[in-house]
Design a protein around this motif. Structure first.
Motif, PDB file in Angstrom:
ATOM      1  N   HIS A 513       0.826  -1.205   0.000  1.00  0.00           N
ATOM      2  CA  HIS A 513       0.000   0.000   0.000  1.00  0.00           C
ATOM      3  C   HIS A 513       0.866   1.264   0.000  1.00  0.00           C
ATOM      4  O   HIS A 513       0.604   2.214  -0.752  1.00  0.00           O
ATOM      5  CB  HIS A 513      -0.894  -0.023   1.248  1.00  0.00           C
ATOM      6  N   SER A 514       1.923   1.271   0.817  1.00  0.00           N
ATOM      7  CA  SER A 514       2.790   2.451   0.913  1.00  0.00           C
ATOM      8  C   SER A 514       3.562   2.674  -0.383  1.00  0.00           C
ATOM      9  O   SER A 514       3.750   3.823  -0.825  1.00  0.00           O
ATOM     10  CB  SER A 514       3.759   2.292   2.091  1.00  0.00           C
ATOM     11  N   LEU A 515       4.038   1.584  -1.005  1.00  0.00           N
ATOM     12  CA  LEU A 515       4.748   1.718  -2.285  1.00  0.00           C
ATOM     13  C   LEU A 515       3.826   2.282  -3.357  1.00  0.00           C
ATOM     14  O   LEU A 515       4.237   3.133  -4.166  1.00  0.00           O
ATOM     15  CB  LEU A 515       5.307   0.360  -2.717  1.00  0.00           C
ATOM     16  N   ASN A 516       2.575   1.841  -3.372  1.00  0.00           N
ATOM     17  CA  ASN A 516       1.625   2.360  -4.362  1.00  0.00           C
ATOM     18  C   ASN A 516       1.390   3.851  -4.153  1.00  0.00           C
ATOM     19  O   ASN A 516       1.298   4.620  -5.108  1.00  0.00           O
ATOM     20  CB  ASN A 516       0.296   1.599  -4.273  1.00  0.00           C
ATOM     21  N   GLU A 517       1.289   4.276  -2.866  1.00  0.00           N
ATOM     22  CA  GLU A 517       1.062   5.699  -2.570  1.00  0.00           C
ATOM     23  C   GLU A 517       2.241   6.556  -3.002  1.00  0.00           C
ATOM     24  O   GLU A 517       2.076   7.735  -3.327  1.00  0.00           O
ATOM     25  CB  GLU A 517       0.816   5.889  -1.072  1.00  0.00           C
ATOM     26  N   ILE A 522      11.225   3.866  -3.394  1.00  0.00           N
ATOM     27  CA  ILE A 522      11.627   3.151  -2.176  1.00  0.00           C
ATOM     28  C   ILE A 522      12.066   4.107  -1.076  1.00  0.00           C
ATOM     29  O   ILE A 522      11.740   3.928   0.106  1.00  0.00           O
ATOM     30  CB  ILE A 522      12.741   2.136  -2.506  1.00  0.00           C
ATOM     31  N   THR A 523      12.823   5.160  -1.453  1.00  0.00           N
ATOM     32  CA  THR A 523      13.335   6.106  -0.444  1.00  0.00           C
ATOM     33  C   THR A 523      12.191   6.818   0.268  1.00  0.00           C
ATOM     34  O   THR A 523      12.169   6.912   1.502  1.00  0.00           O
ATOM     35  CB  THR A 523      14.272   7.134  -1.104  1.00  0.00           C
ATOM     36  N   ARG A 527      10.970   6.394   4.220  1.00  0.00           N
ATOM     37  CA  ARG A 527      10.859   7.552   5.106  1.00  0.00           C
ATOM     38  C   ARG A 527       9.464   7.627   5.718  1.00  0.00           C
ATOM     39  O   ARG A 527       9.285   7.926   6.897  1.00  0.00           O
ATOM     40  CB  ARG A 527      11.174   8.833   4.328  1.00  0.00           C
ATOM     41  N   GLY A 528       8.456   7.362   4.925  1.00  0.00           N
ATOM     42  CA  GLY A 528       7.084   7.406   5.423  1.00  0.00           C
ATOM     43  C   GLY A 528       6.785   6.331   6.451  1.00  0.00           C
ATOM     44  O   GLY A 528       5.983   6.531   7.372  1.00  0.00           O
ATOM     45  N   GLY A 546       7.765  -6.403  -5.906  1.00  0.00           N
ATOM     46  CA  GLY A 546       8.512  -5.680  -6.937  1.00  0.00           C
ATOM     47  C   GLY A 546       9.375  -6.563  -7.783  1.00  0.00           C
ATOM     48  O   GLY A 546      10.149  -6.066  -8.621  1.00  0.00           O
ATOM     49  N   GLU A 547       9.322  -7.884  -7.612  1.00  0.00           N
ATOM     50  CA  GLU A 547      10.149  -8.782  -8.435  1.00  0.00           C
ATOM     51  C   GLU A 547       9.390  -9.202  -9.682  1.00  0.00           C
ATOM     52  O   GLU A 547       8.169  -9.248  -9.707  1.00  0.00           O
ATOM     53  CB  GLU A 547      10.539 -10.026  -7.613  1.00  0.00           C
TER      54      GLU A 547
END
Length: 547
Positions: A513-517, A522-523, A527-528, A546-547
């Motif tokens: 979910h965080s990667l989509n947002e 990645i950085t 941080r979030g 992500g693979e």
């Protein structure tokens, strides 16, 4: 001055207590009432004599016992015992002290003055100063004070005594004035030898300030080293400080990791034995067949290969011996230790002579000794001998407000030790710490912080949830998200799988979910989430994201 009258009946029980004199409030009424009908020997703590000293409600009195038709009467004076104390205090003053009345007649001198001038003060009592010293009246410090009613400071006097001895002293004197009336003078005298002793004492003080550790003694913990805010810890430390000033045996009871040795060392450091040895021994690590030789020492020839060697009690003489995990000692060994604790003497293994020992015993246990007594693992007489004073150490979960303070303290020390910029601890971590029960107490918290410190990446400035040990980390991620109010829906209670499987599922959904947002950055995602980029990449690889 008379302060109290205590009347006794024929059985030496107190039947009346009367306060008189100028200090009617020396004792509370409740104290006086509580004395009624008590045996006088119990109140005195010793057998009644014609005269002696008694302590009542933390105040000292000198008493004199007089026979009475109905029993006995005790006359008590608070000032009487204080005068005895003052005389002893004068005996410890390095400078010579002399006291004269308003007419210049000799009243008192301390032992330092007698040693300085070589006289016996009893021979001078009542004599006038000019009959003792061959001195010009105008150059006498004492007579100057009596004449002017003003102090004289640091005056060098050179005078001849009647026996022909010539003395040179540095004197300071002060008038003794009560209610604006002059009653006499006191003079403090020093010669070169006294000044040298004072100089040596000053150098010793400077050395002490530079290094507070006694010679040959490793650095000891003090009460100032106990990090705390909790009220139950404040109460414990206050009580421990009071009993530090006694020689009573102390039993410290607390769960593993609560800091029993820290408290034991603090008691030793605070008491009168602070400059004497502190010998600590883990009783659970001492083999039963070596116990006697380790504690009492050996004589050469006691057994094959034995040599003359001092034991732990001999090494601790004058100081403190700390028996950690005393509950692990067998009843047979307890009986042998009990004899030493009672008689204050022992024999080396293979020896024939008794060795006296003046040792304060502090014991520690991580179990309920009362329950062990019922199981006959602890002798009753041994328990009561080592537990004259009992101190209970609260577990970390019972001093919850100290967790944050301790964690910050441990982290600060690590940063200082390894020359790293000071790290902070994330709020989510603190929230999680408050939820945990800490079965290992303060020691476990210390280890957790050390683990997190080593796990934290070099480029971060904060300890976050992902830095915690595995057994805490899974729980912490749930706590972290709840604390942040994240919009990600947690796995429902009815979801299938074990606790670890559900947490991993939650972690997987959160990262996705965080990667989509963050559009896959990645950085920004790291941080979030409050973690390092390396930690996020590790989890992405773990969950094949992500693979």
């Amino acid at each position: 001055m008379l302060d109290l009258i205590i009347k006794l009946d024929a059985d030496f029980r107190i039947k009346a207590v009367q306060q008189i004199g100028k200090n009617p409030a020396l004792l509370d009424d409740s104290v006086c009432t509580g004395l009624i009908d008590q045996q006088i020997n119990h109140v005195l703590g010793a057998a009644l004599k014609e005269q002696g000293i008694v302590e009542l409600s933390n105040k000292f009195f000198r008493y004199q016992c007089v026979a009475d038709p109905d029993g006995s009467v005790l006359y008590l004076s608070n000032n009487g015992v204080l005068l005895d104390f003052y005389k002893q205090i004068y005996g410890h003053i390095a400078e010579g002290v002399q006291i004269y009345d308003r007419n210049g007649n000799f009243l008192f001198a301390n032992s330092a003055s007698e040693a300085l001038e070589g006289y016996n003060s009893l021979n001078y009592l009542g004599k006038h100063l000019l009959d003792i010293y061959d001195v010009n009246e105008e150059y006498s410090t004492v007579l100057t004070i009596l004449r002017t009613k003003k102090p004289v400071a640091n005056r060098c006097d050179r005078f001849k005594m009647k026996n022909g001895t010539i003395l040179t002293t540095i004197n300071s004197g002060y008038p003794l004035i009560i209610d604006n009336n002059l009653y006499g003078a006191v003079v403090f005298e020093s010669d070169i030898s006294v000044l040298r002793r004072l100089k040596t004492r000053t150098f010793n003080l400077e050395a002490y300030i530079g290094s507070t550790d006694p010679a040959g003694q490793p650095a000891m913990y003090t009460f100032d080293d106990i990090v705390h805010e909790a009220e139950n810890m404040k109460d414990m430390i206050h009580f421990a400080k009071k009993v530090s000033l006694t020689d009573s045996s102390i039993l410290i009871v607390g769960a593993t990791g609560t800091g029993k040795e820290l408290v034991a060392q603090s008691i030793h450091s605070f008491g009168s034995r602070r400059y004497k040895p502190f010998i600590d021994v883990n009783c659970s690590a001492v083999p039963g067949n070596l116990f006697e030789s380790m504690f009492f020492g050996t004589e050469k020839g006691a057994f094959t290969g034995s040599v003359s060697k001092a034991g732990l009690f001999e090494m601790a003489n004058g100081g403190t011996i700390f028996l950690d995990e005393v509950n692990s000692i067998s009843p047979e060994i307890q009986a042998k230790l009990l004899r030493v604790l009672q008689e204050k003497r022992f024999q080396r293994v293979g020896g024939s002579k008794y060795i006296q020992c003046d040792v304060r015993v502090i014991s520690a246990a991580n179990e309920n000794l009362t329950a062990l007594m019922q199981q006959q693992k602890i002798r009753m007489d041994f328990y009561y001998r080592i537990s004259t004073i009992k101190i209970d150490l609260p577990a970390l979960k019972e001093r919850n407000q100290d967790i944050i303070l301790l964690a910050q303290n441990f982290l600060q020390k690590l940063c200082t030790q390894y020359n790293r910029e000071q790290l902070t601890i994330a709020k989510e971590v603190f929230n999680a710490f408050q939820q945990y029960d800490w079965p290992g107490n303060v020691r476990e918290l210390n280890h957790v912080i050390e683990y997190a410190f080593n796990r934290a990446a070099d480029d971060v400035s904060m300890i976050t949830c992902d830095c915690l040990p595995d057994y805490l980390r899974s729980l912490e991620h749930v706590t972290c998200i709840t604390a942040r109010g994240d919009s990600t829906k947690p796995v429902s209670a009815g979801s299938p799988g074990t606790f670890d499987e559900r947490v991993e599922q939650f972690e997987y959904e959160l990262i996705r979910h965080s990667l989509n947002e963050n559009s896959g950055n990645i950085t920004q995602t790291a941080r979030g989430l409050g973690m390092s980029r390396q930690s996020l990449q590790y989890r992405m690889k773990k969950f094949s994201i992500g693979e």
